[in-house]
Design an enzyme around this catalytic site. Structure first.
Site, PDB file in Angstrom:
ATOM      1  N   GLN A 191     -51.812  -3.591  55.826  1.00 30.94           N
ATOM      2  CA  GLN A 191     -50.920  -4.614  55.260  1.00 30.94           C
ATOM      3  C   GLN A 191     -50.314  -4.121  53.946  1.00 30.94           C
ATOM      4  O   GLN A 191     -49.118  -4.273  53.707  1.00 30.94           O
ATOM      5  CB  GLN A 191     -51.694  -5.892  54.959  1.00 30.94           C
ATOM      6  CG  GLN A 191     -52.194  -6.629  56.183  1.00 30.94           C
ATOM      7  CD  GLN A 191     -52.971  -7.874  55.758  1.00 30.94           C
ATOM      8  OE1 GLN A 191     -52.606  -8.564  54.810  1.00 30.94           O
ATOM      9  NE2 GLN A 191     -54.050  -8.168  56.459  1.00 30.94           N
ATOM     10  N   LYS A 222     -53.164  -9.757  64.090  1.00 28.80           N
ATOM     11  CA  LYS A 222     -53.137  -9.954  62.643  1.00 28.80           C
ATOM     12  C   LYS A 222     -52.156  -8.978  61.972  1.00 28.80           C
ATOM     13  O   LYS A 222     -51.337  -9.367  61.133  1.00 28.80           O
ATOM     14  CB  LYS A 222     -54.553  -9.732  62.114  1.00 28.80           C
ATOM     15  CG  LYS A 222     -54.790 -10.279  60.743  1.00 28.80           C
ATOM     16  CD  LYS A 222     -56.283 -10.342  60.502  1.00 28.80           C
ATOM     17  CE  LYS A 222     -56.584 -10.479  59.033  1.00 28.80           C
ATOM     18  NZ  LYS A 222     -58.011 -10.339  58.756  1.00 28.80           N
ATOM     19  N   CYS A 381     -53.142  41.254  62.745  1.00 31.39           N
ATOM     20  CA  CYS A 381     -52.507  41.546  61.463  1.00 31.39           C
ATOM     21  C   CYS A 381     -53.457  42.286  60.509  1.00 31.39           C
ATOM     22  O   CYS A 381     -53.644  43.486  60.661  1.00 31.39           O
ATOM     23  CB  CYS A 381     -51.937  40.272  60.858  1.00 31.39           C
ATOM     24  SG  CYS A 381     -50.611  40.658  59.707  1.00 31.39           S
ATOM     25  N   ARG A 461     -47.040  42.797  54.767  1.00 29.32           N
ATOM     26  CA  ARG A 461     -46.322  43.606  53.786  1.00 29.32           C
ATOM     27  C   ARG A 461     -46.625  45.083  54.036  1.00 29.32           C
ATOM     28  O   ARG A 461     -45.767  45.930  53.920  1.00 29.32           O
ATOM     29  CB  ARG A 461     -46.771  43.185  52.383  1.00 29.32           C
ATOM     30  CG  ARG A 461     -45.917  43.700  51.262  1.00 29.32           C
ATOM     31  CD  ARG A 461     -46.301  43.035  49.948  1.00 29.32           C
ATOM     32  NE  ARG A 461     -45.787  41.677  49.846  1.00 29.32           N
ATOM     33  CZ  ARG A 461     -46.514  40.596  49.604  1.00 29.32           C
ATOM     34  NH1 ARG A 461     -47.822  40.691  49.489  1.00 29.32           N
ATOM     35  NH2 ARG A 461     -45.956  39.418  49.500  1.00 29.32           N
ATOM     36  N   HIS A 506     -48.568  38.501  65.015  1.00 24.93           N
ATOM     37  CA  HIS A 506     -49.399  37.304  65.226  1.00 24.93           C
ATOM     38  C   HIS A 506     -49.018  36.629  66.545  1.00 24.93           C
ATOM     39  O   HIS A 506     -48.181  35.731  66.546  1.00 24.93           O
ATOM     40  CB  HIS A 506     -49.152  36.289  64.105  1.00 24.93           C
ATOM     41  CG  HIS A 506     -49.645  36.705  62.770  1.00 24.93           C
ATOM     42  ND1 HIS A 506     -50.924  36.450  62.336  1.00 24.93           N
ATOM     43  CD2 HIS A 506     -49.027  37.345  61.753  1.00 24.93           C
ATOM     44  CE1 HIS A 506     -51.075  36.922  61.112  1.00 24.93           C
ATOM     45  NE2 HIS A 506     -49.934  37.468  60.728  1.00 24.93           N
ATOM     46  N   GLU A 508     -50.467  34.446  68.059  1.00 31.27           N
ATOM     47  CA  GLU A 508     -50.870  33.028  68.072  1.00 31.27           C
ATOM     48  C   GLU A 508     -49.715  32.086  67.729  1.00 31.27           C
ATOM     49  O   GLU A 508     -49.741  30.917  68.100  1.00 31.27           O
ATOM     50  CB  GLU A 508     -52.055  32.788  67.133  1.00 31.27           C
ATOM     51  CG  GLU A 508     -51.798  32.962  65.642  1.00 31.27           C
ATOM     52  CD  GLU A 508     -51.992  34.390  65.133  1.00 31.27           C
ATOM     53  OE1 GLU A 508     -51.911  35.330  65.941  1.00 31.27           O
ATOM     54  OE2 GLU A 508     -52.205  34.560  63.915  1.00 31.27           O
TER      55      GLU A 508
HETATM   56  N1  GLN Z   1     -52.570  41.712  53.847  1.00 29.39           N
HETATM   57  C1  GLN Z   1     -51.910  42.389  54.905  1.00 29.39           C
HETATM   58  C2  GLN Z   1     -50.462  42.694  54.597  1.00 29.39           C
HETATM   59  O1  GLN Z   1     -49.892  42.127  53.711  1.00 29.39           O
HETATM   60  C3  GLN Z   1     -52.018  41.589  56.206  1.00 29.39           C
HETATM   61  C4  GLN Z   1     -51.316  40.282  56.171  1.00 29.39           C
HETATM   62  C5  GLN Z   1     -51.778  39.322  57.243  1.00 29.39           C
HETATM   63  O2  GLN Z   1     -52.840  39.458  57.826  1.00 29.39           O
HETATM   64  N2  GLN Z   1     -50.995  38.302  57.506  1.00 29.39           N
HETATM   65  O3  GLN Z   1     -49.840  43.515  55.224  1.00 29.39           O
END
Ligand code: GLN
Length: 531
Positions: A191, A222, A381, A461, A506, A508
């Site tokens: 409410q 209600k 990664c 990176r 990635h 995922e």
């Molecule tokens: N630290 C790593 C990089 O910068 C892997 C980055 C990560 O797992 N997303 O390359």
């Protein structure tokens, strides 16, 4: 264009994102094209610099945008591909307004929240909606009604409602109905939060109530009375073990009929794909059980690896098995003594992405253990980079091999590429989003993907140092995927191992409930064989 705006009351973390994703799915199943937008009222431009402790996973889109994890729910539930314009933050809006002011585009006016900031918000929402060619645009306003930060956004949608056709706009408010110790369902917080909304000139059409158990009829009555909605528009969203059940729960509560009526929509088609998928999930929960260890950092666990957890679930559904994850703190693997006690009850080891030196040696120990003991391994990664370091140290005999992200080393097998060195602005050199991966023939990677070229999302990176590729590959390790130029390594595998695969990307982030990423599926298959 029809708009559905989702707001939240009482407290954060009620699952507004999943509620909106579910509404999107329900409408999609009826034949409509949906476009979702997430509004995050924080001042950050994007989630790229945000601490995963506080904010959960940083989700990466195909165009490289680093966004709120709710966009992951949208992509998975609605099966859409989104881009950076689908996540609007206060930071983005204000920087656009300030930039325009500096260019003199406001012609000497006093630049104010109303109308200049609100106009910018409205233009952005409409721009995304129209460009997408969708029938219905879903807008989730992050935070809780009453927060100072979200005010300009709520004001903008209030104005929009007046400007659009009456049948084209619908408000859904998500609140909490708590239980007292006497097992009474309490409506007062709802409410109050609806009252706060109405003070801002917004009247919800539908109230979705998060609760432990389905709301009792008199409780619904209600809420309906106090909040000025029809009783049928008060929807129970009881807790559920499996988020993929939510569209079905909301459907059962009749939310669709209500939305269709208010927006004057007709059912275009009937599609039971989602129900079938959920049915398979229920079945797989009685399937063969496997345990997979995920080696990470406690503080980051759970929400920071959300997409990985979801991808595992999606693969398990397809394989009709039940996967239990065992979270292992990487630091704990750094002490003396064997690792048997950590891994003797798991059929697979997964090392996810990560940053920074803490826990890295523990993860490397886990990778060595998986390799030496022939336990199925999937590295993602950072997990890929650490697998390269492990191979360099223990197979190619480069004792001090390391990543230059982690320490000074005579053998920086993971390093910045030449061209990245000069750009040192934080975030500036990150390789983000979709890139092509070229897969070598006759490899595990080719078997896993069944294709020679795939596109996957990236967020890293550092790279495998080209100067060391030959040394590393002289042992049992093969780089079975690279970028188009062949300079950047993308996939690593060990042919003599039952299943040892690591990816610089990635997979995922592209997973869907009925389309698991091939590396996850193949990894779990290997775990099942190990059983
Ligand atoms: N630290 C790593 C990089 O910068 C892997 C980055 C990560 O797992 N997303 O390359």
């Amino acid at each position: 264009m029809k708009y559905i705006v989702v707001t939240g009351g009482v407290m954060s973390g009620l699952g507004k994102g999943i509620t909106m994703a579910s509404i999107g799915r329900i409408l999609k199943s009826r034949g409509y094209k949906i476009v979702p937008i997430k509004i995050d009222p924080y001042i950050n431009i994007d989630a790229g610099t945000m601490n995963p402790f506080q904010h959960g996973e940083v989700y990466v889109l195909g165009d490289g945008a680093e966004v709120d994890l709710d966009l992951g729910h949208y992509e998975r539930f609605m099966d859409v591909e989104l881009g950076r314009e689908h996540n609007i933050t206060t930071g983005i809006v204000y920087s656009a307004v300030i930039e325009r002011e500096r260019k003199g585009e406001y012609l000497g006016q006093t630049v104010q929240i109303i109308p200049h900031v609100t106009n910018e918000i409205k233009a952005r929402i409409r721009g995304v909606a129209v460009k997408s060619g969708a029938d219905i645009c879903l807008v989730e306003i992050g935070g809780t009604v009453g927060d100072i930060e979200s005010m300009p956004f709520l004001e903008a949608v209030r104005q929009m409602q007046g400007e659009e056709n009456g049948n084209d706009f619908l408000f859904v408010h998500v609140t909490l109905v708590p239980f007292t110790t006497l097992k009474e369902q309490k409506t007062k917080p709802t409410q109050h939060s609806v009252k706060a909304l109405r003070e801002l000139g917004l009247q919800p059409d539908i109230i979705v109530c998060r609760c432990k158990k389905t709301l009792k009829e008199d409780v619904k009555k209600k809420i309906a009375m106090f909040c000025n909605v029809k009783k049928e528009a008060v929807i129970s969203a009881p807790d559920t073990e499996d988020i993929y059940e939510v569209p079905l729960l909301l459907e059962k509560e009749g939310i669709a009929a209500h939305i269709m009526e208010k927006l004057q929509l007709e059912q275009v088609k009937e599609d039971h794909e989602w129900e079938k998928m959920v049915e398979r999930r229920r079945k797989s929960s009685h399937g063969k059980k496997i345990r997979v260890a995920i080696v990470g950092k406690y503080a980051e666990l759970e929400d920071s690896y959300l997409s990985i957890k979801e991808a595992i679930k999606h693969a398990a559904t397809e394989l009709e098995c039940k996967v239990e994850t065992k979270w292992i703190e990487a630091d704990d693997l750094e002490g003396a003594g064997g690792l048997d006690s950590f891994f003797d009850d798991v059929q697979g080891i997964l090392v996810p992405g990560g940053f920074g030196v803490r826990g890295a040696e523990g993860k490397i120990n886990a990778i060595e253990y998986a390799r030496a003991n022939k336990i199925p391994f999937l590295g993602l990664c950072f997990g890929f980079q650490l697998a390269v370091i492990e191979a360099a140290r223990n197979i190619a005999n480069l004792k001090d091999a390391n990543s230059s992200e982690l320490s000074e080393t005579p053998h920086p097998v993971i390093d910045l590429l030449e061209e990245q060195r000069d750009v040192n602005e934080k975030g500036g050199t990150m390789r983000l989003g979709d890139y092509e991966v070229f897969i070598r023939g006759d490899t595990l990677a080719e078997k896993v993907y069944g294709e020679k070229k795939v596109v996957e999302r990236h967020r890293h990176r550092y790279e495998v140092n080209p100067a060391y590729i030959e040394r590393i590959e002289s042992g049992e390790v093969v780089f079975s995927g690279t970028d188009r130029t062949g300079v950047r390594m993308e996939i690593l595998e060990i042919p003599q191992h039952p299943f040892f695969l690591a990816t610089q990307f990635h997979p995922e982030f592209k997973s869907r409930p009925n389309k698991p990423p091939p590396p996850f599926k193949a990894f779990l298959e290997a775990c099942m064989r190990k059983h």
